[in-house]
Design an enzyme around this catalytic site. Structure first.
Site, PDB file in Angstrom:
ATOM      1  N   LYS A 294       3.282   1.244   1.630  1.00 54.53           N
ATOM      2  CA  LYS A 294       2.565   1.811   2.764  1.00 54.53           C
ATOM      3  C   LYS A 294       3.104   1.240   4.077  1.00 54.53           C
ATOM      4  O   LYS A 294       3.423   0.054   4.178  1.00 54.53           O
ATOM      5  CB  LYS A 294       1.066   1.509   2.657  1.00 54.53           C
ATOM      6  CG  LYS A 294       0.373   2.212   1.485  1.00 54.53           C
ATOM      7  CD  LYS A 294       0.450   3.723   1.617  1.00 54.53           C
ATOM      8  CE  LYS A 294      -0.329   4.431   0.533  1.00 54.53           C
ATOM      9  NZ  LYS A 294      -1.780   4.323   0.694  1.00 54.53           N
ATOM     10  N   GLN A 354      -4.004  -5.944 -10.517  1.00 57.31           N
ATOM     11  CA  GLN A 354      -3.446  -4.615 -10.313  1.00 57.31           C
ATOM     12  C   GLN A 354      -1.960  -4.807 -10.072  1.00 57.31           C
ATOM     13  O   GLN A 354      -1.496  -5.938  -9.948  1.00 57.31           O
ATOM     14  CB  GLN A 354      -4.104  -3.944  -9.100  1.00 57.31           C
ATOM     15  CG  GLN A 354      -3.963  -4.763  -7.824  1.00 57.31           C
ATOM     16  CD  GLN A 354      -5.053  -4.477  -6.811  1.00 57.31           C
ATOM     17  OE1 GLN A 354      -6.206  -4.252  -7.157  1.00 57.31           O
ATOM     18  NE2 GLN A 354      -4.687  -4.488  -5.532  1.00 57.31           N
ATOM     19  N   ASP A 389       0.524   3.003  -3.875  1.00 55.79           N
ATOM     20  CA  ASP A 389       1.337   1.809  -4.086  1.00 55.79           C
ATOM     21  C   ASP A 389       0.720   0.840  -5.086  1.00 55.79           C
ATOM     22  O   ASP A 389       1.265  -0.249  -5.313  1.00 55.79           O
ATOM     23  CB  ASP A 389       1.565   1.085  -2.754  1.00 55.79           C
ATOM     24  CG  ASP A 389       0.269   0.750  -2.015  1.00 55.79           C
ATOM     25  OD1 ASP A 389      -0.760   1.384  -2.309  1.00 55.79           O
ATOM     26  OD2 ASP A 389       0.304  -0.146  -1.161  1.00 55.79           O
ATOM     27  N   ASP A 424     -10.329  -9.729  -6.222  1.00 53.92           N
ATOM     28  CA  ASP A 424     -10.325  -8.420  -5.582  1.00 53.92           C
ATOM     29  C   ASP A 424     -10.941  -7.373  -6.503  1.00 53.92           C
ATOM     30  O   ASP A 424     -10.540  -7.228  -7.665  1.00 53.92           O
ATOM     31  CB  ASP A 424      -8.876  -8.039  -5.241  1.00 53.92           C
ATOM     32  CG  ASP A 424      -8.785  -6.832  -4.328  1.00 53.92           C
ATOM     33  OD1 ASP A 424      -9.239  -6.925  -3.179  1.00 53.92           O
ATOM     34  OD2 ASP A 424      -8.258  -5.793  -4.781  1.00 53.92           O
ATOM     35  N   ASN A 425     -11.930  -6.649  -5.985  1.00 54.11           N
ATOM     36  CA  ASN A 425     -12.538  -5.516  -6.695  1.00 54.11           C
ATOM     37  C   ASN A 425     -12.901  -5.824  -8.151  1.00 54.11           C
ATOM     38  O   ASN A 425     -12.515  -5.093  -9.059  1.00 54.11           O
ATOM     39  CB  ASN A 425     -11.589  -4.309  -6.667  1.00 54.11           C
ATOM     40  CG  ASN A 425     -11.538  -3.644  -5.316  1.00 54.11           C
ATOM     41  OD1 ASN A 425     -12.538  -3.552  -4.615  1.00 54.11           O
ATOM     42  ND2 ASN A 425     -10.364  -3.193  -4.928  1.00 54.11           N
ATOM     43  N   GLU A 453     -15.307 -10.079  -4.718  1.00 52.68           N
ATOM     44  CA  GLU A 453     -15.227  -9.128  -3.604  1.00 52.68           C
ATOM     45  C   GLU A 453     -15.705  -7.785  -4.152  1.00 52.68           C
ATOM     46  O   GLU A 453     -14.926  -6.911  -4.482  1.00 52.68           O
ATOM     47  CB  GLU A 453     -13.786  -9.046  -3.082  1.00 52.68           C
ATOM     48  CG  GLU A 453     -13.623  -8.178  -1.836  1.00 52.68           C
ATOM     49  CD  GLU A 453     -12.995  -6.818  -2.119  1.00 52.68           C
ATOM     50  OE1 GLU A 453     -12.942  -6.002  -1.191  1.00 52.68           O
ATOM     51  OE2 GLU A 453     -12.561  -6.570  -3.260  1.00 52.68           O
ATOM     52  N   LYS A 563      -3.077  -5.523   6.966  1.00 53.64           N
ATOM     53  CA  LYS A 563      -2.706  -5.298   5.568  1.00 53.64           C
ATOM     54  C   LYS A 563      -1.322  -4.665   5.451  1.00 53.64           C
ATOM     55  O   LYS A 563      -0.652  -4.805   4.432  1.00 53.64           O
ATOM     56  CB  LYS A 563      -3.729  -4.377   4.899  1.00 53.64           C
ATOM     57  CG  LYS A 563      -5.043  -5.031   4.556  1.00 53.64           C
ATOM     58  CD  LYS A 563      -6.023  -4.026   3.963  1.00 53.64           C
ATOM     59  CE  LYS A 563      -5.500  -3.405   2.681  1.00 53.64           C
ATOM     60  NZ  LYS A 563      -6.493  -2.515   2.050  1.00 53.64           N
ATOM     61  N   TYR A 564      -0.897  -3.955   6.512  1.00 55.94           N
ATOM     62  CA  TYR A 564       0.331  -3.161   6.415  1.00 55.94           C
ATOM     63  C   TYR A 564       1.411  -3.597   7.393  1.00 55.94           C
ATOM     64  O   TYR A 564       2.486  -3.000   7.414  1.00 55.94           O
ATOM     65  CB  TYR A 564      -0.001  -1.685   6.643  1.00 55.94           C
ATOM     66  CG  TYR A 564      -1.120  -1.193   5.765  1.00 55.94           C
ATOM     67  CD1 TYR A 564      -0.931  -1.001   4.400  1.00 55.94           C
ATOM     68  CD2 TYR A 564      -2.389  -0.949   6.295  1.00 55.94           C
ATOM     69  CE1 TYR A 564      -1.977  -0.564   3.591  1.00 55.94           C
ATOM     70  CE2 TYR A 564      -3.440  -0.513   5.497  1.00 55.94           C
ATOM     71  CZ  TYR A 564      -3.214  -0.323   4.149  1.00 55.94           C
ATOM     72  OH  TYR A 564      -4.247   0.100   3.341  1.00 55.94           O
TER      73      TYR A 564
END
Length: 706
Positions: A294, A354, A389, A424-425, A453, A563-564
């Site tokens: 991204k 992930q 991504d 994360d998640n 999170e 983040k990007y």
């Protein structure tokens, strides 16, 4: 008679201190029944029901942290009108059991409570003991009958028999036995007036001896319950988040970026420590994939040198056990950890299960992902959002293999020096996976902390805490009105503290609420003050201290999202221009350090005001628990409307923080430095454009105060 809880809410206390249980019986010789004492029975001779704390009928242990003051409660009763006594029997890891008398919380409820500060990490157990309080029953009846001239000598004989029985109990201290014998003799002395004979049982020393070892019959023990007590950092901390690649990033002459490294990021650590933060959270530090990378603002258009999202983990340089080459080596990361530790900071590492399409797992373990009918691997989606991504893990194709790899990764980073993981998640992974993984890790490394999170449904968010997560993100960022915050804070303190510890982050890379976008500097102050005082753990993502409030159009996140892309910040320039919130954050963390009441979760009480934007709550910790010998009481009064000046009257239940009704007291504003004399009802004026929040330290007046 029940007295005010140290927290000022429905858990009663008694003046009797805890005592260590002797090896022999400390009461009159009676059988001890359990909750299933006879065939077919579900209760003991005296029913003991609804023990607290416990989770889902003891499916999981309740949780606390070292230094936490925990309320204990149970419902107990017997038939008829005779009185009972109830006590908590609390066993710390590897130590003897202590007794804590439990008091009736309110007349007619049969609900008994007490509280105890849990001072050591490990597995604690507790049981509740109920018994027929024969002496209290006699005393109650005697106080009615003897003055009325009813059964006078019979009542004296019954009381004397109880005291003689206690004096013959060799398990009791000799001094107490002598007191019982003397009191029994006075009750039996018919040459003295009845009022004088009755006064014999009012002797303070005698009553202390009875309270220490009650004259008990029909003793019944509840089932045992467990509390896992974790290190203090599992429940108390001030978190700060930054991207190490942005700290020290510089633009080259050709316009491309040179990434910051662990060595350059370490230069930011003294400033973070100076603000009073003791945990630094780092987003993933691993290699980032190239496929579907991204670009700025989550764009699919990627220019050469765009760094991509750190959560798109994995490339030719490795996966979750590797470090992005731009950041440095394991040695550089170790240097960063040691530098942080030298400043009193622990480092929390992101753990995101992930993978990018370039992760080694995709080739080595394609079964760990979901293959669609067209042969492609499913990428992450949260419609309408798409994360091309990132490939989510399919935990059902090879659960044993995935579990083994996840455990290996966590243990690897533990070996490097990480003891805190922000996950994360976690709500997108199976609950039984987390129960297993955290259980395995904490069995060998009980000091390791996991933060969930999880912005998800309440039942799932709470279940993550029940199965082992020590902390959780919450919906605090979206609770902004007085009514919303009252309900939210009260729930955190009373409904879920046995298993869910909130980490009140004020913002994240993904979350820039409308409140912050349009509330100006006042909104940032308000949110920081609420987070820092309402819960023992709170957090700030870099940029909050610079009042960054411009959102990406159509999204609730910052424009030019870090983040990007790289986002270096000129911290010193902002402070020079007076455009930094750092001094205020420093003040909040100093207040937290100075006031142990803010290191507790369960002690928050909501108070009233006549204005729909003036939120009032207090935090109180009894002198027995502060370590200073003095109680600690704070009142927080916040104007939660960042666009206005508000003035109103606040109405306090002063008993909630240790003040007698009708008394006046001094409050010292720890923000402005002002001092006022207050009572239960007080006028306040809060200007959102100067100081929107009072943080008031309560000082009771001396008895001779004029």
């Amino acid at each position: 008679m029940a007295t005010l809880s140290r927290y000022g809410r429905g858990v009663a206390k008694t003046a009797t201190k805890k005592t260590t249980l002797p090896t022999a019986s400390s009461s009159a010789p009676t059988a001890v029944s359990t909750a299933a004492s006879s065939a077919g029975a579900s209760v003991g001779r005296i029913p003991i029901l609804d023990l607290s704390p416990q989770l889902n009928d003891n499916l999981w242990p309740a949780r606390a942290f070292v230094g936490e003051v925990v309320p204990f409660a149970a419902t107990a009763f017997r038939e008829g009108h005779d009185l009972i006594g109830v006590e908590l029997q609390l066993t710390a890891p590897g130590t003897s059991t202590t007794r804590h008398p439990m008091a009736l919380q309110a007349d007619g409820t049969d609900r008994y409570g007490t509280e105890a500060q849990l001072g050591a990490a490990g597995r604690w157990t507790y049981r509740v003991r109920a018994y027929a309080d024969d002496f209290a029953t006699w005393e109650h009846n005697a106080a009615i009958k003897i003055p009325a001239g009813i059964d006078v000598e019979l009542m004296f004989e019954i009381g004397g028999a109880l005291l003689r029985q206690a004096s013959a109990d060799t398990a009791r201290p000799l001094a107490a036995r002598r007191l019982f014998k003397a009191a029994a003799a006075t009750l039996a002395d018919t040459t003295k007036p009845a009022t004088e004979r009755l006064l014999a049982v009012a002797d303070a020393a005698l009553r202390q001896a009875i309270a220490a070892h009650p004259l008990a019959g029909l003793a019944t023990l509840s089932a045992e319950r467990t509390i896992i007590v974790e290190r203090t950092r599992a429940g108390v901390g001030s978190w700060y988040e930054f991207f190490p690649r942005s700290e020290g990033a510089v633009r080259r002459p050709d316009g491309s970026w040179q990434s910051g490294t662990f060595r350059t990021a370490a230069k930011r650590l003294p400033a973070v420590a100076a603000m009073g933060f003791d945990v630094l959270y780092l987003p993933p530090i691993h290699p980032i994939g190239q496929s579907w990378r991204k670009g700025p603002n989550n764009s699919l258009e990627v220019a050469p040198g765009d760094p991509g999202s750190p959560w798109a983990i994995g490339s030719k340089d490795g996966g979750h056990d590797a470090i992005h080459p731009d950041l440095g080596t394991v040695a550089d990361f170790t240097f960063f950890l040691k530098t942080a530790a030298s400043h009193g900071i622990e480092v929390a590492l992101d753990f995101a299960l992930q993978a990018s399409p370039d992760h080694p797992w995709v080739q080595e373990h394609p079964e760990w992902f979901t293959t669609l009918p067209d042969g492609t691997i499913a990428y992450a989606e949260n419609p309408p959002k798409k994360y091309q991504d990132i490939y989510p893990i399919n935990f059902d194709n090879d659960p044993a293999g995935i579990r083994a790899e996840a455990l290996r990764l966590v243990r690897y980073w533990i070996s490097v020096g990480v003891r805190i993981f922000r996950v994360d998640n976690p709500h997108t992974k199976p609950l039984d996976f987390w129960e297993w993984l955290i259980g395995e890790v904490n069995a060998s490394d009980p000091d390791v902390v996991f933060l969930a999170e999880a912005f998800t449904r309440p039942a799932l968010m709470q279940a993550l805490g029940k199965v082992g997560f020590q902390q959780s993100y919450t919906y605090f960022t979206w609770r902004n009105t007085k009514i919303e915050l009252e309900e939210f804070f009260d729930g955190l303190a009373t409904d879920t503290p046995d298993f869910l510890r909130p980490n009140l982050f004020v913002n994240t890379p993904d979350i820039l609420t409308e409140y912050l976008q349009f509330g100006g500097p006042a909104a940032f102050k308000i949110r920081a003050a609420l987070a820092a005082t309402a819960a023992p753990t709170w957090g700030v993502y870099a940029g909050f201290d610079l009042f960054e409030n411009v959102a990406r159009p159509g999204a609730e996140e910052s424009i030019d999202n870090e983040k990007y892309e790289y986002r270096p910040r000129d911290w010193s320039k902002a402070e020079e221009l007076g455009k930094s919130l750092a001094p205020y954050l420093t003040l909040l963390n100093r207040i937290r350090a100075d006031h142990p009441a803010l290191g507790q979760l369960r002690n928050l009480d909501i108070h009233a005001s006549d204005d729909d934007s003036i939120l009032v709550y207090s935090k109180y910790l009894d002198a027995a628990y502060t370590g200073t010998g003095q109680a600690d009481a704070l009142i927080i009064v916040a104007n939660v409307d960042p666009h206005s000046v508000r003035q109103t009257v606040v109405h306090l239940d002063v008993t909630r923080f240790g003040i007698a009704r009708g008394d006046t007291f001094d409050v010292h504003d720890l923000v402005s430095g002002a001092t006022w004399t207050w009572s239960a009802d007080n006028f306040v004026r809060l200007d959102a454009f100067s100081e929107p929040v009072h943080i008031l330290h309560v000082t009771p007046h001396d008895p001779g105060h004029a």
